[in-house]
Design an enzyme around this catalytic site. Sequence first.
Site, mmCIF file in Angstrom:
data_model
loop_
_atom_site.group_PDB
_atom_site.id
_atom_site.type_symbol
_atom_site.label_atom_id
_atom_site.label_comp_id
_atom_site.label_asym_id
_atom_site.label_seq_id
_atom_site.Cartn_x
_atom_site.Cartn_y
_atom_site.Cartn_z
ATOM 1 N N ARG A 89 0.798 -1.193 0.000
ATOM 2 C CA ARG A 89 0.000 0.000 0.000
ATOM 3 C C ARG A 89 0.853 1.275 0.000
ATOM 4 O O ARG A 89 0.380 2.369 -0.213
ATOM 5 C CB ARG A 89 -0.888 -0.010 1.268
ATOM 6 C CG ARG A 89 -2.074 -0.968 1.128
ATOM 7 C CD ARG A 89 -2.626 -1.373 2.472
ATOM 8 N NE ARG A 89 -1.709 -2.356 3.040
ATOM 9 C CZ ARG A 89 -1.961 -3.045 4.137
ATOM 10 N NH1 ARG A 89 -3.066 -2.834 4.818
ATOM 11 N NH2 ARG A 89 -1.117 -3.933 4.583
ATOM 12 N N GLY A 90 2.160 1.066 0.257
ATOM 13 C CA GLY A 90 3.048 2.202 0.496
ATOM 14 C C GLY A 90 3.152 3.222 -0.622
ATOM 15 O O GLY A 90 3.404 4.395 -0.371
ATOM 16 N N GLU A 98 7.466 2.522 -6.444
ATOM 17 C CA GLU A 98 7.692 2.070 -5.071
ATOM 18 C C GLU A 98 7.840 3.261 -4.131
ATOM 19 O O GLU A 98 8.332 4.318 -4.533
ATOM 20 C CB GLU A 98 8.974 1.228 -5.015
ATOM 21 C CG GLU A 98 8.742 -0.257 -5.221
ATOM 22 C CD GLU A 98 8.220 -0.965 -3.962
ATOM 23 O OE1 GLU A 98 7.605 -0.311 -3.098
ATOM 24 O OE2 GLU A 98 8.434 -2.179 -3.862
ATOM 25 N N ASP A 105 14.887 -0.330 -0.094
ATOM 26 C CA ASP A 105 15.729 -0.488 1.090
ATOM 27 C C ASP A 105 16.807 -1.527 0.769
ATOM 28 O O ASP A 105 17.820 -1.195 0.161
ATOM 29 C CB ASP A 105 14.809 -0.900 2.255
ATOM 30 C CG ASP A 105 15.495 -0.986 3.598
ATOM 31 O OD1 ASP A 105 16.505 -0.295 3.800
ATOM 32 O OD2 ASP A 105 15.012 -1.749 4.455
ATOM 33 N N GLY A 134 16.447 -3.757 -1.398
ATOM 34 C CA GLY A 134 16.326 -3.983 -2.836
ATOM 35 C C GLY A 134 15.741 -5.354 -3.167
ATOM 36 O O GLY A 134 15.492 -5.665 -4.332
ATOM 37 N N LYS A 140 17.168 4.172 0.087
ATOM 38 C CA LYS A 140 18.052 3.989 1.248
ATOM 39 C C LYS A 140 19.199 3.112 0.779
ATOM 40 O O LYS A 140 19.313 1.947 1.161
ATOM 41 C CB LYS A 140 17.239 3.266 2.331
ATOM 42 C CG LYS A 140 17.333 3.848 3.722
ATOM 43 C CD LYS A 140 16.667 2.908 4.699
ATOM 44 C CE LYS A 140 15.416 3.483 5.317
ATOM 45 N NZ LYS A 140 14.807 2.547 6.301
ATOM 46 N N ASP A 185 4.653 3.370 6.491
ATOM 47 C CA ASP A 185 3.936 3.098 7.735
ATOM 48 C C ASP A 185 4.823 2.519 8.823
ATOM 49 O O ASP A 185 5.922 2.018 8.568
ATOM 50 C CB ASP A 185 2.801 2.103 7.469
ATOM 51 C CG ASP A 185 3.331 0.686 7.249
ATOM 52 O OD1 ASP A 185 4.192 0.509 6.372
ATOM 53 O OD2 ASP A 185 2.900 -0.224 7.984
ATOM 54 N N ARG A 218 0.725 6.472 7.380
ATOM 55 C CA ARG A 218 0.804 6.595 5.925
ATOM 56 C C ARG A 218 0.224 7.934 5.464
ATOM 57 O O ARG A 218 0.640 8.468 4.441
ATOM 58 C CB ARG A 218 0.009 5.470 5.247
ATOM 59 C CG ARG A 218 0.599 4.080 5.429
ATOM 60 C CD ARG A 218 -0.066 3.124 4.448
ATOM 61 N NE ARG A 218 0.060 1.734 4.832
ATOM 62 C CZ ARG A 218 1.104 0.955 4.526
ATOM 63 N NH1 ARG A 218 2.110 1.456 3.852
ATOM 64 N NH2 ARG A 218 1.135 -0.306 4.895
HETATM 65 P P1 IMP Z 1 13.290 -3.906 0.616
HETATM 66 O O1 IMP Z 1 12.839 -5.200 0.043
HETATM 67 O O2 IMP Z 1 14.235 -4.115 1.771
HETATM 68 O O3 IMP Z 1 13.883 -2.952 -0.397
HETATM 69 O O4 IMP Z 1 12.048 -3.277 1.313
HETATM 70 C C1 IMP Z 1 11.153 -2.475 0.732
HETATM 71 C C2 IMP Z 1 9.927 -2.367 1.606
HETATM 72 O O5 IMP Z 1 10.251 -2.341 3.027
HETATM 73 C C3 IMP Z 1 9.247 -1.063 1.345
HETATM 74 O O6 IMP Z 1 8.332 -1.163 0.296
HETATM 75 C C4 IMP Z 1 8.596 -0.742 2.676
HETATM 76 O O7 IMP Z 1 7.329 -1.363 2.762
HETATM 77 C C5 IMP Z 1 9.488 -1.364 3.701
HETATM 78 N N1 IMP Z 1 10.400 -0.354 4.297
HETATM 79 C C6 IMP Z 1 11.731 -0.271 4.132
HETATM 80 N N2 IMP Z 1 12.258 0.763 4.814
HETATM 81 C C7 IMP Z 1 11.215 1.364 5.429
HETATM 82 C C8 IMP Z 1 11.112 2.525 6.285
HETATM 83 O O8 IMP Z 1 12.081 3.219 6.635
HETATM 84 N N3 IMP Z 1 9.860 2.844 6.705
HETATM 85 C C9 IMP Z 1 8.751 2.108 6.372
HETATM 86 N N4 IMP Z 1 8.813 1.031 5.563
HETATM 87 C C10 IMP Z 1 10.030 0.658 5.099
HETATM 88 MG MG MG Z 2 5.967 -1.266 0.783
#
Ligand code: IMP
Ligand code: MG
Length: 187
Positions: free
Chosen positions: A39-40, A93, A97, A99, A125, A153, A159
């Site tokens: 939902r982000g 997206e 984070d 990835g 990030k 969130d 959100r």
């Molecule tokens: P990744 O797979 O580690 O890149 O994570 C991506 C997902 O983690 C994002 O779509 C968010 O839902 C969640 N996420 C990562 N960092 C944060 C943050 O700082 N705040 C809130 N959600 C986060």
């Molecule tokens: Mg997300």
Amino acid sequence: MTAGIRLSSREIASRIEELARQISRDYEGRSPIMVGVLRGSVIFLADLARHLTVPARFDFMSISSYGAGGSGVVRILKDLDASIAGEDVILVEDIIDTGLTATYLTTNLRGRAPRSLEICALLDKSVRRIVEVPIRYRGFEIPDEFVIGYGLDHQGRYRNLPQIVGVPDIATLNADPSPFDALYGAA
Ligand code: IMP
Ligand code: MG
């Protein structure tokens, strides 16, 4: 409550207008399908969308990542409604984070033979990256700090904050979220 990084609603809005201009220029004469990850990304996508000057189309996916600690294992809870074969697709997206999620999604989407596939992420990030992700359209690079607001969130809340706020001490938020409610109306 200590203050971490902060992106005001005005900063976000002006960056999104720039991104929309860039996307509109790159997709001139085409009708890209913006794929929002629920939902982000919804708030970001909605604001981005109204600044696009190309006839974009929209579709959504909902996923859940299981295996805490980022195993990269993702389950599709809601798939796209329509085929993307032969289409120009932009995956939208909220944040990249580690990835792992974006990598799973792009691998999955690429298997459906789109004409093109790019990633648009509001936040990057990159210091946390485990797998490299080619982000074509990036809003802001942010440090390694948990952020809430503007789609992001914490346990389903925040959100709808119009700004993005860093939470340097996540333990405080976990223990008692009530002081953070003061962020509403403090844009
Ligand atoms: P990744 O797979 O580690 O890149 O994570 C991506 C997902 O983690 C994002 O779509 C968010 O839902 C969640 N996420 C990562 N960092 C944060 C943050 O700082 N705040 C809130 N959600 C986060
Ligand atoms: Mg997300």
